[in-house]
Scaffold this motif. Sequence first.
Motif, mmCIF file in Angstrom:
data_model
loop_
_atom_site.group_PDB
_atom_site.id
_atom_site.type_symbol
_atom_site.label_atom_id
_atom_site.label_comp_id
_atom_site.label_asym_id
_atom_site.label_seq_id
_atom_site.Cartn_x
_atom_site.Cartn_y
_atom_site.Cartn_z
ATOM 1 N N LEU A 42 -32.424 -9.337 -3.390
ATOM 2 C CA LEU A 42 -33.112 -10.578 -3.726
ATOM 3 C C LEU A 42 -32.461 -11.278 -4.917
ATOM 4 N N SER A 43 -32.026 -10.503 -5.917
ATOM 5 C CA SER A 43 -31.398 -11.104 -7.097
ATOM 6 C C SER A 43 -30.020 -11.663 -6.789
ATOM 7 N N SER A 44 -29.392 -11.224 -5.690
ATOM 8 C CA SER A 44 -28.045 -11.706 -5.345
ATOM 9 C C SER A 44 -28.051 -13.170 -4.941
ATOM 10 N N PHE A 45 -29.234 -13.708 -4.609
ATOM 11 C CA PHE A 45 -29.298 -15.114 -4.217
ATOM 12 C C PHE A 45 -29.011 -16.055 -5.381
ATOM 13 N N TYR A 46 -29.133 -15.547 -6.601
ATOM 14 C CA TYR A 46 -28.858 -16.389 -7.759
ATOM 15 C C TYR A 46 -27.355 -16.576 -7.965
ATOM 16 N N SER A 126 -25.289 -11.119 -0.932
ATOM 17 C CA SER A 126 -26.536 -10.905 -0.194
ATOM 18 C C SER A 126 -26.256 -10.335 1.192
ATOM 19 N N GLY A 127 -25.160 -10.759 1.811
ATOM 20 C CA GLY A 127 -24.775 -10.221 3.108
ATOM 21 C C GLY A 127 -24.366 -8.766 3.010
ATOM 22 N N SER A 128 -23.674 -8.419 1.945
ATOM 23 C CA SER A 128 -23.253 -7.030 1.736
ATOM 24 C C SER A 128 -24.463 -6.117 1.578
ATOM 25 N N TYR A 129 -25.441 -6.558 0.782
ATOM 26 C CA TYR A 129 -26.660 -5.762 0.604
ATOM 27 C C TYR A 129 -27.424 -5.629 1.914
ATOM 28 N N LEU A 130 -27.352 -6.650 2.752
ATOM 29 C CA LEU A 130 -28.018 -6.605 4.041
ATOM 30 C C LEU A 130 -27.465 -5.470 4.898
ATOM 31 N N TYR A 131 -26.142 -5.341 4.911
ATOM 32 C CA TYR A 131 -25.501 -4.253 5.661
ATOM 33 C C TYR A 131 -25.844 -2.884 5.053
ATOM 34 N N VAL A 132 -25.820 -2.821 3.730
ATOM 35 C CA VAL A 132 -26.090 -1.541 3.058
ATOM 36 C C VAL A 132 -27.519 -1.076 3.319
ATOM 37 N N LEU A 133 -28.486 -1.982 3.200
ATOM 38 C CA LEU A 133 -29.894 -1.623 3.404
ATOM 39 C C LEU A 133 -30.150 -1.157 4.834
#
Length: 203
Positions: A42-46, A126-133
């Motif tokens: 969520l914080s990556s959107f900043y 944010s895309g990277s975190y999406l894959y990781v999660l």
Amino acid sequence: MSTKIKDSWVKKIERLHPYQTLVYLGMLGSGLIFLFLSVAFLSSFYDSSPLEVYKLPKPFWLSTLVLVVSSFITHKLIKFYKQDHPKQLERLLWLIFFLGMTFTSLQLWGWEKLQEQGIEFSGIPSGSYLYVLTGIHAFHLMGLLIFALYLLWEVHQTVLDPIKDLVFTTNPYAKMKFRLFIIYWHYVDLIWLSLFLIFTLAF
């Protein structure tokens, strides 16, 4: 008063079987990991472009439906165990295993759809975190599927041997394994529903 409460909690922990301790500690540890990664997501959107310009792939919606259905089915395991229906228990475990594999396949399909939209693992944060999660969640589910195969092997042995069936249904540790499997399956389901809610808000 507080000392008595602490003592009661300590005694409860001491009475736990090692399997229970491992599962509960695993749930606590993985829960913290998902929490920190979700906050980072969520914080990556900043720092990058928001995901509103993209669409959440349909396979993620389908996989959510599959996992919710599997959770309802998994809850029936303990019922068949108590009623001593090993054949029905075996069929139900195979169905749960199939639904788990279907969920994993839909997740992989969802990754392909993300790449088609230009969301790469090495792209926006944010895309990277999406894959990781989603990847860590799939890893947890694969562990559960291995556990399901182990339970299937035990149940199949009882189907072949009535004596083992008698021992199996009266064994408190066997019942505990099924309860732990159900608890962890619901936990993984809850984690995914939480992630899915975050994803739908992000897109």
